[in-house]
Structure formats: C-alpha cells, structure tokens
Design a protein around this motif. Structure first.
Motif, PDB file in Angstrom:
ATOM      1  N   GLY A   1       0.825  -1.196   0.000  1.00 20.55           N
ATOM      2  CA  GLY A   1       0.000   0.000   0.000  1.00 20.55           C
ATOM      3  C   GLY A   1       0.864   1.252   0.000  1.00 20.55           C
ATOM      4  N   TYR A   2       0.238   2.390  -0.184  1.00 23.37           N
ATOM      5  CA  TYR A   2       0.982   3.653  -0.212  1.00 23.37           C
ATOM      6  C   TYR A   2       0.052   4.799   0.156  1.00 23.37           C
ATOM      7  CZ  TYR A   2      -1.201   3.816  -4.842  1.00 23.37           C
ATOM      8  OH  TYR A   2      -2.105   3.790  -5.875  1.00 23.37           O
ATOM      9  N   ALA A   3       0.660   5.885   0.618  1.00 23.17           N
ATOM     10  CA  ALA A   3      -0.087   7.089   0.982  1.00 23.17           C
ATOM     11  C   ALA A   3       0.540   8.290   0.272  1.00 23.17           C
ATOM     12  CB  ALA A   3      -0.083   7.304   2.496  1.00 23.17           C
ATOM     13  N   LEU A   4      -0.290   9.160  -0.256  1.00 23.71           N
ATOM     14  CA  LEU A   4       0.171  10.326  -0.996  1.00 23.71           C
ATOM     15  C   LEU A   4      -0.488  11.583  -0.445  1.00 23.71           C
ATOM     16  CD1 LEU A   4      -0.132   8.942  -4.650  1.00 23.71           C
ATOM     17  CD2 LEU A   4       1.912   8.998  -3.221  1.00 23.71           C
ATOM     18  N   ALA A   5       0.297  12.647  -0.342  1.00 30.57           N
ATOM     19  CA  ALA A   5      -0.208  13.931   0.142  1.00 30.57           C
ATOM     20  C   ALA A   5      -0.072  14.979  -0.955  1.00 30.57           C
ATOM     21  CB  ALA A   5       0.570  14.374   1.384  1.00 30.57           C
ATOM     22  N   GLY A   6      -0.953  15.967  -0.923  1.00 31.69           N
ATOM     23  CA  GLY A   6      -0.898  17.024  -1.919  1.00 31.69           C
ATOM     24  C   GLY A   6      -1.333  18.355  -1.346  1.00 31.69           C
ATOM     25  N   LEU A   7      -0.892  19.429  -1.972  1.00 30.67           N
ATOM     26  CA  LEU A   7      -1.272  20.787  -1.602  1.00 30.67           C
ATOM     27  C   LEU A   7      -1.650  21.566  -2.857  1.00 30.67           C
ATOM     28  CD1 LEU A   7       1.436  21.908   1.007  1.00 30.67           C
ATOM     29  CD2 LEU A   7      -0.969  21.366   1.467  1.00 30.67           C
ATOM     30  N   LYS A   8      -2.594  22.515  -2.699  1.00 26.85           N
ATOM     31  CA  LYS A   8      -3.005  23.326  -3.837  1.00 26.85           C
ATOM     32  C   LYS A   8      -3.404  24.718  -3.368  1.00 26.85           C
ATOM     33  CE  LYS A   8      -6.013  23.187  -7.919  1.00 26.85           C
ATOM     34  NZ  LYS A   8      -7.063  22.417  -8.633  1.00 26.85           N
ATOM     35  N   LEU A   9      -2.952  25.723  -4.096  1.00 29.23           N
ATOM     36  CA  LEU A   9      -3.312  27.117  -3.852  1.00 29.23           C
ATOM     37  C   LEU A   9      -4.029  27.655  -5.080  1.00 29.23           C
ATOM     38  CD1 LEU A   9      -0.054  28.547  -2.214  1.00 29.23           C
ATOM     39  CD2 LEU A   9      -2.219  28.052  -1.062  1.00 29.23           C
ATOM     40  N   GLU A  10      -5.170  28.327  -4.866  1.00 30.13           N
ATOM     41  CA  GLU A  10      -5.945  28.879  -5.970  1.00 30.13           C
ATOM     42  C   GLU A  10      -6.266  30.345  -5.697  1.00 30.13           C
ATOM     43  OE1 GLU A  10      -9.027  25.723  -7.417  1.00 30.13           O
ATOM     44  OE2 GLU A  10      -8.757  25.441  -5.243  1.00 30.13           O
ATOM     45  N   HIS A  11      -6.257  31.139  -6.762  1.00 32.11           N
ATOM     46  CA  HIS A  11      -6.546  32.570  -6.625  1.00 32.11           C
ATOM     47  C   HIS A  11      -7.251  33.054  -7.887  1.00 32.11           C
ATOM     48  CE1 HIS A  11      -6.222  36.681  -5.276  1.00 32.11           C
ATOM     49  NE2 HIS A  11      -5.638  37.016  -6.415  1.00 32.11           N
ATOM     50  N   ARG A  12      -8.281  33.899  -7.696  1.00 35.30           N
ATOM     51  CA  ARG A  12      -9.021  34.457  -8.816  1.00 35.30           C
ATOM     52  C   ARG A  12      -8.759  35.952  -8.942  1.00 35.30           C
ATOM     53  NH1 ARG A  12     -15.204  32.854  -9.315  1.00 35.30           N
ATOM     54  NH2 ARG A  12     -14.801  34.094 -11.201  1.00 35.30           N
ATOM     55  N   VAL A  13      -8.538  36.383 -10.173  1.00 41.35           N
ATOM     56  CA  VAL A  13      -8.385  37.798 -10.489  1.00 41.35           C
ATOM     57  C   VAL A  13      -9.329  38.081 -11.645  1.00 41.35           C
ATOM     58  CG1 VAL A  13      -6.834  39.651 -11.181  1.00 41.35           C
ATOM     59  CG2 VAL A  13      -5.974  37.763  -9.773  1.00 41.35           C
ATOM     60  N   GLY A  14     -10.500  38.641 -11.342  1.00 42.15           N
ATOM     61  CA  GLY A  14     -11.498  38.835 -12.387  1.00 42.15           C
ATOM     62  C   GLY A  14     -11.926  37.491 -12.953  1.00 42.15           C
ATOM     63  N   ARG A  15     -11.791  37.337 -14.272  1.00 43.11           N
ATOM     64  CA  ARG A  15     -12.137  36.075 -14.924  1.00 43.11           C
ATOM     65  C   ARG A  15     -10.962  35.098 -14.963  1.00 43.11           C
ATOM     66  NH1 ARG A  15     -16.789  35.990 -18.040  1.00 43.11           N
ATOM     67  NH2 ARG A  15     -17.904  37.977 -18.194  1.00 43.11           N
ATOM     68  N   MET A  16      -9.821  35.519 -14.485  1.00 46.22           N
ATOM     69  CA  MET A  16      -8.633  34.676 -14.542  1.00 46.22           C
ATOM     70  C   MET A  16      -8.475  33.878 -13.246  1.00 46.22           C
ATOM     71  SD  MET A  16      -4.753  35.793 -15.558  1.00 46.22           S
ATOM     72  CE  MET A  16      -4.674  36.986 -14.224  1.00 46.22           C
ATOM     73  N   GLU A  17      -8.135  32.595 -13.380  1.00 42.44           N
ATOM     74  CA  GLU A  17      -7.910  31.719 -12.240  1.00 42.44           C
ATOM     75  C   GLU A  17      -6.485  31.183 -12.284  1.00 42.44           C
ATOM     76  OE1 GLU A  17     -10.853  28.676 -12.292  1.00 42.44           O
ATOM     77  OE2 GLU A  17     -12.489  30.023 -11.735  1.00 42.44           O
ATOM     78  N   LEU A  18      -5.762  31.372 -11.190  1.00 40.43           N
ATOM     79  CA  LEU A  18      -4.390  30.888 -11.069  1.00 40.43           C
ATOM     80  C   LEU A  18      -4.356  29.771 -10.033  1.00 40.43           C
ATOM     81  CD1 LEU A  18      -2.648  34.382 -10.795  1.00 40.43           C
ATOM     82  CD2 LEU A  18      -2.835  32.987 -12.850  1.00 40.43           C
ATOM     83  N   ALA A  19      -3.529  28.754 -10.278  1.00 38.26           N
ATOM     84  CA  ALA A  19      -3.415  27.650  -9.332  1.00 38.26           C
ATOM     85  C   ALA A  19      -1.996  27.115  -9.328  1.00 38.26           C
ATOM     86  CB  ALA A  19      -4.394  26.544  -9.673  1.00 38.26           C
ATOM     87  N   LEU A  20      -1.499  26.796  -8.140  1.00 38.50           N
ATOM     88  CA  LEU A  20      -0.212  26.112  -7.946  1.00 38.50           C
ATOM     89  C   LEU A  20      -0.490  24.842  -7.153  1.00 38.50           C
ATOM     90  CD1 LEU A  20       2.117  29.101  -6.950  1.00 38.50           C
ATOM     91  CD2 LEU A  20       2.012  27.929  -9.164  1.00 38.50           C
ATOM     92  N   GLU A  21       0.052  23.724  -7.607  1.00 35.51           N
ATOM     93  CA  GLU A  21      -0.256  22.441  -6.978  1.00 35.51           C
ATOM     94  C   GLU A  21       1.003  21.596  -6.827  1.00 35.51           C
ATOM     95  OE1 GLU A  21      -3.264  18.613  -7.626  1.00 35.51           O
ATOM     96  OE2 GLU A  21      -3.217  20.271  -9.062  1.00 35.51           O
ATOM     97  N   ALA A  22       1.109  20.919  -5.697  1.00 37.59           N
ATOM     98  CA  ALA A  22       2.197  19.971  -5.450  1.00 37.59           C
ATOM     99  C   ALA A  22       1.566  18.600  -5.220  1.00 37.59           C
ATOM    100  CB  ALA A  22       3.015  20.379  -4.233  1.00 37.59           C
ATOM    101  N   SER A  23       1.955  17.613  -6.015  1.00 37.30           N
ATOM    102  CA  SER A  23       1.469  16.250  -5.838  1.00 37.30           C
ATOM    103  C   SER A  23       2.595  15.370  -5.293  1.00 37.30           C
ATOM    104  CB  SER A  23       0.949  15.676  -7.161  1.00 37.30           C
ATOM    105  OG  SER A  23       1.990  15.579  -8.109  1.00 37.30           O
ATOM    106  N   ASN A  24       2.222  14.286  -4.609  1.00 43.81           N
ATOM    107  CA  ASN A  24       3.206  13.418  -3.946  1.00 43.81           C
ATOM    108  C   ASN A  24       4.179  14.285  -3.161  1.00 43.81           C
ATOM    109  OD1 ASN A  24       4.693  11.247  -3.091  1.00 43.81           O
ATOM    110  ND2 ASN A  24       5.402  10.635  -5.121  1.00 43.81           N
ATOM    111  N   LEU A  25       3.626  15.087  -2.273  1.00 41.05           N
ATOM    112  CA  LEU A  25       4.369  16.144  -1.585  1.00 41.05           C
ATOM    113  C   LEU A  25       5.633  15.652  -0.891  1.00 41.05           C
ATOM    114  CD1 LEU A  25       4.275  19.154  -0.805  1.00 41.05           C
ATOM    115  CD2 LEU A  25       2.988  18.489   1.230  1.00 41.05           C
ATOM    116  N   PHE A  26       5.594  14.471  -0.296  1.00 46.64           N
ATOM    117  CA  PHE A  26       6.745  13.951   0.449  1.00 46.64           C
ATOM    118  C   PHE A  26       7.618  13.033  -0.394  1.00 46.64           C
ATOM    119  CE2 PHE A  26       3.375  14.780   3.621  1.00 46.64           C
ATOM    120  CZ  PHE A  26       4.007  15.808   4.299  1.00 46.64           C
ATOM    121  N   ASP A  27       7.433  13.078  -1.709  1.00 47.06           N
ATOM    122  CA  ASP A  27       8.270  12.332  -2.653  1.00 47.06           C
ATOM    123  C   ASP A  27       8.300  10.842  -2.320  1.00 47.06           C
ATOM    124  OD1 ASP A  27       9.791  12.244  -4.953  1.00 47.06           O
ATOM    125  OD2 ASP A  27      11.688  12.516  -3.892  1.00 47.06           O
TER     126      ASP A  27
END
Length: 212
Positions: A152-178
């Motif tokens: 078995g395995y466990a995976l962690a992730g983080l995500k940041l989202e921000h809206r500016v008018g009609r624009m959406e920005l996102a930064l995401e880290a998957s398998n955070l602990f490698d």
C-alpha cells in the motif's frame, strides 16, 4: 486490423448489481453510507501473460463506502472517504488451478482519503489532501499463489488557488513527500515480479480564463 484475427471475439461484459445507501444532512454536515454488490460475467481484462484482452471467468465485487463532508467554519470545509472492497472469482480455472473464491488482482482491500479546503481570502483558497491505497494482489496472480502482495501507499498534496477577475491561477504539489511507490505490478512467476515506478514529487501551475 492486423491479421491473423482472433478465432473468437470477446464477449460483451455484463453485470447484475444492487446498491443500498443512506444520506444525512444537517447544519453543515453531510454524510453518506452505501453497500453494493455486483456479479459480473465476461469481465474484460488485459492479460500480460498473452498480451491481449480476454474475458475473465465469472467474478463478484462487494463493498462499503462511507463519506462525510463537514463545514467546520464558514471558510473551512473538511471531508473524508473510506471504501472497503472485496473482489473475487465466482468460478473458473487458470493454469489448471481452480480460482473459485480467489481474490481478483489489482483490487485493494481498502482506499481512504481526507481533505481540507480553507478559503483564507475572498478570492483565494488553500487545499490539502491525503490519499491511502491498501495492499492488493499483483496482476497475473489470479490463483493467488504469489506469496507477496503489492504494498500500500499514501500520498499527500497541496493546492493554492486565486481568482483575479475572470482569470484563475493555481499552484499544486502532488506526492508532496516524494514517496517512492508503484500502483501497478505484475507477477512473473516464481519469486519475481515487475513494477512500474510512479512519479515522484511534482509541481504544477495552471492559468485559466472563465468565459461565463
């Protein structure tokens, strides 16, 4: 498309299934529980042994799903999911071995996940997630004769989202602990198996424009 064609085409996969569930919702809390059972015939499966799609012997799948979503604070939402699974052959033989009652490969006994979403500003949100997948039989082990199970395995992730008018920005880290893991492995007979390493820690950035 490329002759010689198989002498016998695949049979269509069919199933009889039933589900019984209940839901509860009150004061920011929503919970759900469901039991299901499925009896399949001619389940279509890609066999690494013959390197082709084949129809499996009759199988059955049963499970329990539990889900909860809670708005702990006006801007904080928590949710969790647990799935317990049981997949077995109802009849059939592989390599001269009766597989009745044996586990179907590549089906974990349990899957669980948890996540939190925090809207820390009017147009900004942070999310964290954790997903755990339990042990399972290796592919090509329909008779359940290989002494090892795919870990078995466990995976962690983080995500940041921000809206500016009609624009959406996102930064995401998957398998955070490698975490070093694999989600697919195949038994090569004897004490040998092959596995395909899954991606390590990765970072993604996305930019979207809403037209509505």
């Amino acid at each position: 498309f490329l002759p010689p064609c198989a002498e016998r085409l695949l049979e269509p996969q069919t199933a009889n299934s039933g589900e019984l569930g209940v839901e509860y919702e009150r004061a920011g809390l929503r919970a759900r529980a469901a039991l299901y059972a499925m009896r399949l015939r001619d389940e279509i499966y890609f066999s690494p042994l013959v390197f082709a799609n084949i129809n499996l012997s009759p199988t059955e799948r049963r499970g329990l799903e539990l889900e909860a979503r809670w708005r702990a604070l006006p801007r904080l939402e928590l949710n969790a999911v647990l799935a317990l699974l049981d997949a077995r052959f109802r009849s059939g033989s592989y390599g001269g071995v009766d597989v009745s009652g044996k586990d179907v490969p590549l089906v974990p006994k349990a899957i669980a996940s948890a996540a939190a979403s925090w809207q820390f500003a009017a147009r900004s949100r942070a999310s964290a997630s954790l997903r755990w997948v339990g042990r399972q039989r290796y592919d090509n082990d329909q008779a359940n004769t290989f002494s090892r199970l795919q870990p078995g395995y466990a995976l962690a992730g983080l995500k940041l989202e921000h809206r500016v008018g009609r624009m959406e920005l996102a930064l995401e880290a998957s398998n955070l602990f490698d975490r070093k893991y694999y989600s697919y492995g195949v038994w090569n007979f004897g004490d040998s198996f092959s596995a395909f390493p899954a991606p390590g820690r990765a970072f993604y950035g996305t930019l979207a424009w809403r037209v509505d």
